[in-house]
Scaffold this motif. Structure first.
Motif, PDB file in Angstrom:
ATOM      1  N   VAL A 374       0.850  -1.196   0.000  1.00 17.98           N
ATOM      2  CA  VAL A 374       0.000   0.000   0.000  1.00 17.98           C
ATOM      3  C   VAL A 374       0.881   1.238   0.000  1.00 17.98           C
ATOM      4  CG1 VAL A 374      -1.703   1.342   1.294  1.00 17.98           C
ATOM      5  CG2 VAL A 374      -1.913  -1.151   1.172  1.00 17.98           C
ATOM      6  N   THR A 375       0.674   2.119  -0.993  1.00 20.96           N
ATOM      7  CA  THR A 375       1.451   3.367  -1.063  1.00 20.96           C
ATOM      8  C   THR A 375       0.600   4.583  -0.732  1.00 20.96           C
ATOM      9  OG1 THR A 375       0.943   3.690  -3.410  1.00 20.96           O
ATOM     10  CG2 THR A 375       2.885   2.368  -2.873  1.00 20.96           C
ATOM     11  N   LEU A 376      -0.711   4.384  -0.525  1.00 17.23           N
ATOM     12  CA  LEU A 376      -1.627   5.507  -0.364  1.00 17.23           C
ATOM     13  C   LEU A 376      -1.312   6.355   0.858  1.00 17.23           C
ATOM     14  CD1 LEU A 376      -4.033   6.551  -1.984  1.00 17.23           C
ATOM     15  CD2 LEU A 376      -5.538   5.348  -0.414  1.00 17.23           C
ATOM     16  N   GLY A 377      -0.676   5.751   1.882  1.00 11.39           N
ATOM     17  CA  GLY A 377      -0.344   6.522   3.076  1.00 11.39           C
ATOM     18  C   GLY A 377       0.902   7.375   2.934  1.00 11.39           C
ATOM     19  N   ASP A 378       1.630   7.228   1.836  1.00 13.26           N
ATOM     20  CA  ASP A 378       2.840   8.014   1.589  1.00 13.26           C
ATOM     21  C   ASP A 378       2.439   9.430   1.179  1.00 13.26           C
ATOM     22  OD1 ASP A 378       5.176   9.163   0.666  1.00 13.26           O
ATOM     23  OD2 ASP A 378       5.837   7.381  -0.434  1.00 13.26           O
ATOM     24  N   PRO A 379       2.865  10.474   1.934  1.00 16.02           N
ATOM     25  CA  PRO A 379       2.458  11.846   1.601  1.00 16.02           C
ATOM     26  C   PRO A 379       2.962  12.315   0.249  1.00 16.02           C
ATOM     27  CG  PRO A 379       4.180  11.847   3.277  1.00 16.02           C
ATOM     28  CD  PRO A 379       3.734  10.422   3.116  1.00 16.02           C
ATOM     29  N   THR A 380       3.965  11.632  -0.323  1.00 21.97           N
ATOM     30  CA  THR A 380       4.479  12.046  -1.634  1.00 21.97           C
ATOM     31  C   THR A 380       3.717  11.389  -2.781  1.00 21.97           C
ATOM     32  OG1 THR A 380       6.126  10.277  -1.776  1.00 21.97           O
ATOM     33  CG2 THR A 380       6.762  12.289  -0.600  1.00 21.97           C
ATOM     34  N   VAL A 381       2.733  10.519  -2.457  1.00 20.69           N
ATOM     35  CA  VAL A 381       1.945   9.838  -3.482  1.00 20.69           C
ATOM     36  C   VAL A 381       0.554  10.464  -3.551  1.00 20.69           C
ATOM     37  CG1 VAL A 381       0.880   7.659  -4.182  1.00 20.69           C
ATOM     38  CG2 VAL A 381       3.196   7.673  -3.248  1.00 20.69           C
ATOM     39  N   ALA A 391       3.808  16.633 -16.853  1.00 16.61           N
ATOM     40  CA  ALA A 391       5.123  16.113 -17.205  1.00 16.61           C
ATOM     41  C   ALA A 391       6.051  16.186 -16.003  1.00 16.61           C
ATOM     42  CB  ALA A 391       5.706  16.912 -18.373  1.00 16.61           C
ATOM     43  N   GLY A 392       6.871  15.150 -15.826  1.00 17.26           N
ATOM     44  CA  GLY A 392       7.815  15.112 -14.711  1.00 17.26           C
ATOM     45  C   GLY A 392       7.334  14.270 -13.547  1.00 17.26           C
ATOM     46  N   MET A 393       6.018  13.995 -13.471  1.00 22.37           N
ATOM     47  CA  MET A 393       5.514  13.132 -12.400  1.00 22.37           C
ATOM     48  C   MET A 393       5.976  11.701 -12.649  1.00 22.37           C
ATOM     49  SD  MET A 393       1.621  14.493 -11.780  1.00 22.37           S
ATOM     50  CE  MET A 393       1.313  16.106 -11.053  1.00 22.37           C
ATOM     51  N   ILE A 394       6.124  10.946 -11.553  1.00 19.71           N
ATOM     52  CA  ILE A 394       6.626   9.568 -11.635  1.00 19.71           C
ATOM     53  C   ILE A 394       5.543   8.614 -11.153  1.00 19.71           C
ATOM     54  CG2 ILE A 394       8.407   7.963 -10.858  1.00 19.71           C
ATOM     55  CD1 ILE A 394      10.183  10.408 -10.287  1.00 19.71           C
ATOM     56  N   LEU A 395       5.266   7.551 -11.934  1.00 20.85           N
ATOM     57  CA  LEU A 395       4.254   6.574 -11.523  1.00 20.85           C
ATOM     58  C   LEU A 395       4.707   5.850 -10.249  1.00 20.85           C
ATOM     59  CD1 LEU A 395       2.992   4.835 -14.786  1.00 20.85           C
ATOM     60  CD2 LEU A 395       1.825   6.511 -13.376  1.00 20.85           C
ATOM     61  N   VAL A 439       4.961  12.925  -6.155  1.00 23.09           N
ATOM     62  CA  VAL A 439       5.249  14.343  -6.343  1.00 23.09           C
ATOM     63  C   VAL A 439       6.364  14.714  -5.377  1.00 23.09           C
ATOM     64  CG1 VAL A 439       2.900  14.863  -7.061  1.00 23.09           C
ATOM     65  CG2 VAL A 439       3.493  14.999  -4.654  1.00 23.09           C
ATOM     66  N   PRO A 440       7.113  15.775  -5.629  1.00 24.64           N
ATOM     67  CA  PRO A 440       8.181  16.164  -4.700  1.00 24.64           C
ATOM     68  C   PRO A 440       7.641  16.321  -3.282  1.00 24.64           C
ATOM     69  CG  PRO A 440       8.332  17.423  -6.717  1.00 24.64           C
ATOM     70  CD  PRO A 440       7.046  16.651  -6.806  1.00 24.64           C
ATOM     71  N   GLU A 441       8.435  15.858  -2.295  1.00 23.29           N
ATOM     72  CA  GLU A 441       7.986  15.837  -0.901  1.00 23.29           C
ATOM     73  C   GLU A 441       7.651  17.223  -0.383  1.00 23.29           C
ATOM     74  OE1 GLU A 441       9.215  13.760   3.336  1.00 23.29           O
ATOM     75  OE2 GLU A 441      10.506  13.560   1.577  1.00 23.29           O
ATOM     76  N   LEU A 446       3.454  20.983   1.536  1.00 22.43           N
ATOM     77  CA  LEU A 446       2.787  22.267   1.401  1.00 22.43           C
ATOM     78  C   LEU A 446       1.291  22.074   1.184  1.00 22.43           C
ATOM     79  CD1 LEU A 446       2.881  25.332   1.120  1.00 22.43           C
ATOM     80  CD2 LEU A 446       3.408  25.050  -1.310  1.00 22.43           C
ATOM     81  N   GLU A 447       0.921  21.062   0.356  1.00 20.69           N
ATOM     82  CA  GLU A 447      -0.485  20.807   0.122  1.00 20.69           C
ATOM     83  C   GLU A 447      -1.183  20.326   1.382  1.00 20.69           C
ATOM     84  OE1 GLU A 447      -0.623  18.079  -3.072  1.00 20.69           O
ATOM     85  OE2 GLU A 447      -0.256  19.581  -4.617  1.00 20.69           O
ATOM     86  N   GLN A 448      -0.480  19.498   2.195  1.00 20.56           N
ATOM     87  CA  GLN A 448      -1.073  19.040   3.459  1.00 20.56           C
ATOM     88  C   GLN A 448      -1.302  20.211   4.405  1.00 20.56           C
ATOM     89  OE1 GLN A 448       1.579  15.983   4.927  1.00 20.56           O
ATOM     90  NE2 GLN A 448       0.236  14.376   4.137  1.00 20.56           N
ATOM     91  N   ALA A 449      -0.367  21.153   4.434  1.00 19.05           N
ATOM     92  CA  ALA A 449      -0.495  22.317   5.330  1.00 19.05           C
ATOM     93  C   ALA A 449      -1.678  23.183   4.921  1.00 19.05           C
ATOM     94  CB  ALA A 449       0.805  23.140   5.305  1.00 19.05           C
TER      95      ALA A 449
END
Length: 450
Positions: A374-381, A391-395, A439-441, A446-449
């Motif tokens: 499970v990767t859904l809990g990773d804040p960078t996903v 462009a530039g996003m990583i699967l 996405v970059p950490e 910043l989005e979480q904040a």
């Protein structure tokens, strides 16, 4: 030598009942090397004569026999010899006969002809082990009652010695409590044995019970639930689908949303049938109630009783989350098999409709922390639609089409032309993809904040 020190090995006594001599001979050849004392009867009447003169541990009876059918015979044996284990052997898809045997004969199991030798031997072994456990439980209950009677008599006649004997009495009570708790734990183990019997009906890629049991146990551990509630929920997880035992093999492995009208009605009836099979076992009654309501929905559109919101037992709400999460990944709810992240996205989507909204995010957190895929809990996903990609996003996970075809591997760096192709392919297929990208950490934080 003191006779009390000698271990006497008593062979289990097994009675085989069938009006066909060839069947009796086949069963005798199969079982004679297993250490059982065998008795044979060619009719229900002859079987009852043997039962009247011999102490029989287990009866295997054919369903279709002249004069007295197998269900009637087993019902009579249940009435006269309730401690004798009963198995129905049938070569007919006769649900009325099976229901009669279950309701009146309280059978342990029914097995279809032609039988599988290994399955039959395993069923008998497990049945006799279960019978031994039940007899031991009854013996301990008699012991408990006798010791309680002795304690009451002691209190009545030795009142002046109560203070000096308090410690001894307390130790005895503690031992009795431990014995009773051990009995409850043995039921939990038995539940998992029965769970494996249900799974034998399914191919390996459709077997879900073990994963559901493990997930429920992790949930109970992380939420520090008391032992009784945890045990009830674990037993419910193990036996939630025991009511499916009478289904055909094709129906057992079919996605729920593809079932036709008649099969759909049978599907909606399995929680009630599961509960009915377990309610006669007193230590399993709380677990049976959780099973009865585990297909209720938060908005009241579930079954069997259309309970809504907090009227649904908490354990049933947790069990539904675990069952749906695992079954979505095995293609037992929708035709397409989801990965673990897609299943959690589905659960989040239907929060407040199918699932308790106060439990969903907590459940996702448990899955993210304790399941490695499970990767859904990773804040960078993040989970994005195709038109949100850049462009530039990583699967973060493999991307599959709705038909299961692999489109892109995890780790692929998206480019603008590739994003456009995904949008076009999605439109052509008429689907809607959920794309897991890293996405970059610093952007994620910043989005979480915000």
């Amino acid at each position: 030598m003191d006779e009390s020190t000698v271990d006497v090995v008593i062979k289990p006594r097994v009675l085989l009942v069938d009006d066909e001599e060839s069947i009796l001979n086949s069963l005798r050849r199969l079982l004679r090397s297993q250490g059982y004392e065998l008795f044979l009867a060619d009719s229900g009447a002859r079987a009852l004569e043997i039962m009247a003169s011999q102490s029989i541990d287990l009866v295997i009876s054919d369903a279709r026999m002249p004069n007295m059918d197998g269900a009637t015979l087993l019902a009579r044996i249940h009435e006269l010899y309730p401690n004798c284990l009963r198995i129905l052997l049938t070569g007919y898809a006769d649900m009325d006969m099976i229901v009669k045997a279950i309701n009146q004969g309280r059978i342990y199991r029914y097995i279809s002809k032609p039988w599988n030798d290994e399955e039959l031997l395993l069923t008998i072994t497990q049945g006799l082990a279960f019978q031994h456990s039940e007899r031991e439980r009854q013996r301990l209950q008699v012991l408990v009652r006798e010791q309680n009677r002795q304690l009451q008599a002691l209190n009545a006649t030795l009142e002046k010695r109560v203070i000096s004997r308090t410690s001894e009495v307390q130790q005895t009570a503690d031992m009795l409590d431990l014995a009773y708790e051990e009995l409850k734990r043995s039921y939990a183990v038995t539940a998992e044995v029965f769970s494996r019997m249900v799974e034998w009906r399914l191919p390996k890629d459709k077997q879900t019970n073990r994963a559901i049991i493990d997930l429920v146990k992790v949930y109970c551990k992380t939420h520090v639930m008391d032992e009784a509630a945890s045990r009830d929920l674990a037993m419910a997880a193990a036996l939630h689908n025991i009511g499916k035992m009478s289904w055909t093999d094709s129906m057992m492995g079919a996605p729920a949303d593809l079932l036709h009208h008649t099969d759909r009605e049978r599907y909606r009836g399995y929680p009630k049938q599961s509960e009915s099979l377990l309610m006669t076992l007193e230590p399993m009654q709380d677990a049976a109630r959780l099973i009865l309501h585990h297909q209720e929905r938060w908005d009241g559109t579930g079954f069997p009783d259309h309970l809504r919101g907090e009227a649904i037992p908490l354990g049933s709400r947790v069990l539904k989350l675990a069952v749906d999460f695992i079954e979505l990944q095995h293609g037992l709810i929708l035709e397409r098999q989801m990965n673990s992240d897609e299943a959690l996205v589905f659960i989040r989507k239907y929060s407040g409709k199918l699932y308790d909204p106060d439990l969903v995010e907590d459940f996702i957190k448990v899955c993210s922390e304790y399941l490695s895929d499970v990767t859904l809990g990773d804040p960078t996903v993040q989970v994005l639609g195709t038109r949100e990609l850049a462009a530039g996003m990583i699967l973060a996970r493999n991307l599959n089409a709705d038909n299961g075809m692999l489109l892109l591997n995890a780790g692929k760096v998206l480019s603008a032309p590739l994003v456009e192709k995904l949008i076009a392919f999605e439109a052509m297929e008429g689907g809607k993809y959920s794309v897991f990208v890293k996405v970059p950490e610093d952007v994620a934080l910043l989005e979480q904040a915000q």
